[in-house]
Design an enzyme around this catalytic site. Structure first.
Site, short mmCIF file in Angstrom:
data_model
loop_
_atom_site.label_atom_id
_atom_site.label_comp_id
_atom_site.label_asym_id
_atom_site.label_seq_id
_atom_site.Cartn_x
_atom_site.Cartn_y
_atom_site.Cartn_z
N CYS A 1 -1.65 20.06 45.35
CA CYS A 1 -2.17 19.29 44.24
C CYS A 1 -2.38 17.82 44.81
O CYS A 1 -1.57 17.09 44.91
CB CYS A 1 -1.22 19.13 42.83
SG CYS A 1 -1.46 17.91 41.81
N CYS B 1 -1.02 14.96 42.71
CA CYS B 1 0.28 15.10 42.80
C CYS B 1 1.22 14.31 44.13
O CYS B 1 1.96 13.71 43.99
CB CYS B 1 0.83 16.44 42.81
SG CYS B 1 0.65 17.42 41.31
#
Length: 108
Positions: free
Chosen positions: A30, A33
């Site tokens: 991600c 993230c």
């Protein structure tokens, strides 16, 4: 440094703690993230927070029990805990200013 937690030690480290806690739910694939992780790493070394707030991260791919328990459907997701109880949640990438505001409420 953000400390890794998992399905096995989550309850002990989060629910049994009296300290304010930020848990970052993330995954290695991600990109948002990763960007959030950089901000959180900076913040956990910030003089204001480093001795007052615990910073944890939980890989959602490796820890489906806790991820499911908290209904994590999108990442990154940050959950803020105080006295072992969830007090706030934020889904998505956030600015340093926003995270500071949330942490300041936690440490009052």
């Amino acid at each position: 440094m953000l400390k890794e937690i998992n399905d096995t030690n989550f309850d002990q480290l989060v629910h049994e703690s009296k300290d304010p806690i930020l848990v970052d739910f993330w995954a290695p694939w991600c990109t948002p993230c990763k960007n959030l992780s950089v901000l959180l790493e900076e913040m956990c070394h910030d003089e204001k927070y480093k001795n007052q707030v615990l910073f944890f991260k939980l890989n959602v791919d490796k820890n489906p029990l806790i991820s499911s328990k908290y209904g994590i459907r999108s990442i990154p997701t940050m959950i803020f805990f105080k006295n072992g109880k969830k007090v706030d949640i934020y889904v998505g990438s956030a600015s340093k200013k926003y995270i500071r505001e949330k942490l300041n409420v936690l440490i009052k």
